[in-house]
Write a protein that holds these residues in place. Sequence first.
Motif, PDB file in Angstrom:
ATOM      1  N   ARG A 142      26.511  42.141  37.387  1.00 40.74           N
ATOM      2  CA  ARG A 142      25.398  42.343  37.663  1.00 40.74           C
ATOM      3  C   ARG A 142      25.194  42.053  35.845  1.00 40.74           C
ATOM      4  NH1 ARG A 142      23.972  47.284  38.202  1.00 40.74           N
ATOM      5  NH2 ARG A 142      22.327  48.158  36.151  1.00 40.74           N
ATOM      6  N   TYR A 143      26.539  40.423  35.184  1.00 35.63           N
ATOM      7  CA  TYR A 143      25.865  40.026  34.444  1.00 35.63           C
ATOM      8  C   TYR A 143      24.790  38.834  34.762  1.00 35.63           C
ATOM      9  CZ  TYR A 143      30.606  40.712  32.494  1.00 35.63           C
ATOM     10  OH  TYR A 143      31.759  42.027  32.261  1.00 35.63           O
ATOM     11  N   ALA A 144      23.680  38.381  33.654  1.00 40.93           N
ATOM     12  CA  ALA A 144      22.317  37.380  33.645  1.00 40.93           C
ATOM     13  C   ALA A 144      23.222  36.445  34.366  1.00 40.93           C
ATOM     14  CB  ALA A 144      21.763  37.918  32.418  1.00 40.93           C
ATOM     15  N   ALA A 145      22.652  35.397  35.043  1.00 43.77           N
ATOM     16  CA  ALA A 145      22.732  33.743  35.412  1.00 43.77           C
ATOM     17  C   ALA A 145      22.531  33.390  34.085  1.00 43.77           C
ATOM     18  CB  ALA A 145      21.685  33.527  36.216  1.00 43.77           C
ATOM     19  N   ASP A 146      22.849  33.197  33.243  1.00 41.30           N
ATOM     20  CA  ASP A 146      22.988  32.572  32.054  1.00 41.30           C
ATOM     21  C   ASP A 146      24.710  32.190  31.330  1.00 41.30           C
ATOM     22  OD1 ASP A 146      22.003  34.721  30.519  1.00 41.30           O
ATOM     23  OD2 ASP A 146      21.097  33.735  29.164  1.00 41.30           O
ATOM     24  N   LYS A 147      24.995  34.031  31.923  1.00 42.95           N
ATOM     25  CA  LYS A 147      26.260  33.743  31.287  1.00 42.95           C
ATOM     26  C   LYS A 147      27.540  33.529  32.080  1.00 42.95           C
ATOM     27  CE  LYS A 147      25.075  36.731  27.924  1.00 42.95           C
ATOM     28  NZ  LYS A 147      24.811  36.205  27.020  1.00 42.95           N
ATOM     29  N   ARG A 148      28.716  33.233  30.936  1.00 45.68           N
ATOM     30  CA  ARG A 148      29.637  32.539  31.580  1.00 45.68           C
ATOM     31  C   ARG A 148      30.656  32.779  31.709  1.00 45.68           C
ATOM     32  NH1 ARG A 148      26.146  29.670  34.919  1.00 45.68           N
ATOM     33  NH2 ARG A 148      28.274  28.961  36.002  1.00 45.68           N
ATOM     34  N   ILE A 149      31.350  33.465  33.174  1.00 40.13           N
ATOM     35  CA  ILE A 149      32.496  34.630  32.744  1.00 40.13           C
ATOM     36  C   ILE A 149      33.472  33.793  33.349  1.00 40.13           C
ATOM     37  CG2 ILE A 149      33.011  37.413  34.097  1.00 40.13           C
ATOM     38  CD1 ILE A 149      30.073  36.747  32.520  1.00 40.13           C
ATOM     39  N   THR A 150      34.443  34.335  32.584  1.00 38.68           N
ATOM     40  CA  THR A 150      35.485  34.459  32.144  1.00 38.68           C
ATOM     41  C   THR A 150      36.409  35.663  32.316  1.00 38.68           C
ATOM     42  OG1 THR A 150      35.968  32.916  31.586  1.00 38.68           O
ATOM     43  CG2 THR A 150      37.580  34.036  32.024  1.00 38.68           C
ATOM     44  N   GLY A 151      37.001  36.569  33.606  1.00 38.61           N
ATOM     45  CA  GLY A 151      37.803  37.312  33.629  1.00 38.61           C
ATOM     46  C   GLY A 151      39.159  37.843  33.511  1.00 38.61           C
ATOM     47  N   ILE A 152      39.837  38.287  32.571  1.00 36.46           N
ATOM     48  CA  ILE A 152      41.762  38.188  33.065  1.00 36.46           C
ATOM     49  C   ILE A 152      41.939  39.445  33.642  1.00 36.46           C
ATOM     50  CG2 ILE A 152      41.913  36.845  31.763  1.00 36.46           C
ATOM     51  CD1 ILE A 152      42.500  38.777  29.543  1.00 36.46           C
ATOM     52  N   ASP A 153      43.243  40.278  33.599  1.00 32.64           N
ATOM     53  CA  ASP A 153      43.258  40.787  34.260  1.00 32.64           C
ATOM     54  C   ASP A 153      44.705  40.664  34.703  1.00 32.64           C
ATOM     55  OD1 ASP A 153      42.153  44.065  35.328  1.00 32.64           O
ATOM     56  OD2 ASP A 153      44.267  43.898  35.901  1.00 32.64           O
ATOM     57  N   LEU A 154      45.733  41.722  34.023  1.00 33.29           N
ATOM     58  CA  LEU A 154      47.295  42.147  34.526  1.00 33.29           C
ATOM     59  C   LEU A 154      47.434  42.398  36.041  1.00 33.29           C
ATOM     60  CD1 LEU A 154      49.128  42.088  32.787  1.00 33.29           C
ATOM     61  CD2 LEU A 154      49.812  43.952  32.818  1.00 33.29           C
ATOM     62  N   SER A 155      47.193  42.942  36.504  1.00 31.62           N
ATOM     63  CA  SER A 155      47.514  43.760  38.676  1.00 31.62           C
ATOM     64  C   SER A 155      46.674  42.702  38.910  1.00 31.62           C
ATOM     65  CB  SER A 155      46.266  44.268  38.637  1.00 31.62           C
ATOM     66  OG  SER A 155      46.455  44.765  39.709  1.00 31.62           O
ATOM     67  N   GLY A 156      47.768  41.760  39.767  1.00 32.13           N
ATOM     68  CA  GLY A 156      46.783  40.825  40.614  1.00 32.13           C
ATOM     69  C   GLY A 156      46.323  40.995  41.639  1.00 32.13           C
ATOM     70  N   ASP A 157      46.995  42.277  42.506  1.00 34.11           N
ATOM     71  CA  ASP A 157      46.195  42.862  43.244  1.00 34.11           C
ATOM     72  C   ASP A 157      44.683  43.399  43.268  1.00 34.11           C
ATOM     73  OD1 ASP A 157      48.670  43.961  45.184  1.00 34.11           O
ATOM     74  OD2 ASP A 157      49.165  44.327  43.250  1.00 34.11           O
ATOM     75  N   MET A 158      44.557  44.134  41.975  1.00 31.79           N
ATOM     76  CA  MET A 158      42.940  43.608  41.840  1.00 31.79           C
ATOM     77  C   MET A 158      42.742  42.832  41.501  1.00 31.79           C
ATOM     78  SD  MET A 158      42.913  47.453  41.153  1.00 31.79           S
ATOM     79  CE  MET A 158      41.758  47.476  39.923  1.00 31.79           C
ATOM     80  N   LEU A 159      42.999  41.965  40.675  1.00 35.02           N
ATOM     81  CA  LEU A 159      42.118  39.798  41.299  1.00 35.02           C
ATOM     82  C   LEU A 159      42.302  40.091  42.496  1.00 35.02           C
ATOM     83  CD1 LEU A 159      44.060  38.485  37.719  1.00 35.02           C
ATOM     84  CD2 LEU A 159      41.648  39.095  38.322  1.00 35.02           C
ATOM     85  N   GLU A 160      42.538  40.154  43.531  1.00 36.81           N
ATOM     86  CA  GLU A 160      41.971  39.216  44.417  1.00 36.81           C
ATOM     87  C   GLU A 160      40.846  40.468  45.178  1.00 36.81           C
ATOM     88  OE1 GLU A 160      45.345  40.205  47.536  1.00 36.81           O
ATOM     89  OE2 GLU A 160      47.110  39.040  46.753  1.00 36.81           O
ATOM     90  N   ARG A 161      40.680  41.400  44.938  1.00 37.51           N
ATOM     91  CA  ARG A 161      39.429  42.158  45.155  1.00 37.51           C
ATOM     92  C   ARG A 161      38.484  41.461  44.505  1.00 37.51           C
ATOM     93  NH1 ARG A 161      40.148  46.126  48.834  1.00 37.51           N
ATOM     94  NH2 ARG A 161      42.775  46.756  48.969  1.00 37.51           N
TER      95      ARG A 161
END
Length: 230
Positions: free
Chosen positions: A78-97
């Motif tokens: 859903r982010y606009a194409a001109d945004k550069r996204i870095t995502g972080i999470d504590l759960s490696g299982d969630m990050l895999e998805r």
Amino acid sequence: MSHALEERTPRGPDGPHPRSALDAEAVKLAYRRWAGVYDAVFGGISGFGRRRAVDAVNALPGERVLEVGVGTGLALPRYAADKRITGIDLSGDMLERARWRVERGGLGHVEALLEMDAEETDFADGSFDIAVAMFVASVVPNPRRLYHELRRVVRPGGHILFVNHFLATGGVRLLVERTMARASRSLGWHPDFAIESLLPPADRARARIEPVPPGGLFTLVSLANTDGTV
């Protein structure tokens, strides 16, 4: 598209941080259980708040965005194409998805997905224009430390946003939330989480606080990062 979709363990000058290890492990275990069904169970009801938060991010100036608690990546398309996204999470299982969602969707605006402690990140001061934390404030062991960390990594004049469920002030919902709080460790979040635990009084006073559907169950909080200090 960046190739920084990697895992990383938060480290201090002397190695991995042991701080709040029990709480962090409880969160990891809870979201390991939730990972496979998270989208189906929570995706719908949390979608209203997620969309409102991303729309707010897209309307703000600046392109460097940190999404804290990116989870399975439900918000990433859903982010606009001109945004550069870095995502972080504590759960490696969630990050895999989340990584699977990025690859499948060809989401080139997502630059990195990292396994990292939101309360003590590896980012330099002022690394981002915007930080948004969706449904995270009631998960972390120390919400006020999370807020201070976001103030540090967002440049002065940037913006910090939270969308979260906050404790009701009365009625049946308050009783339900107090009862559910006994299962916080199994749930992986605190149903009785109060906004006062997150923001100091002066910042609550200047924040924009908006209830979002369904029925005001979630709240969008946004404020400018006044000076980037804590």
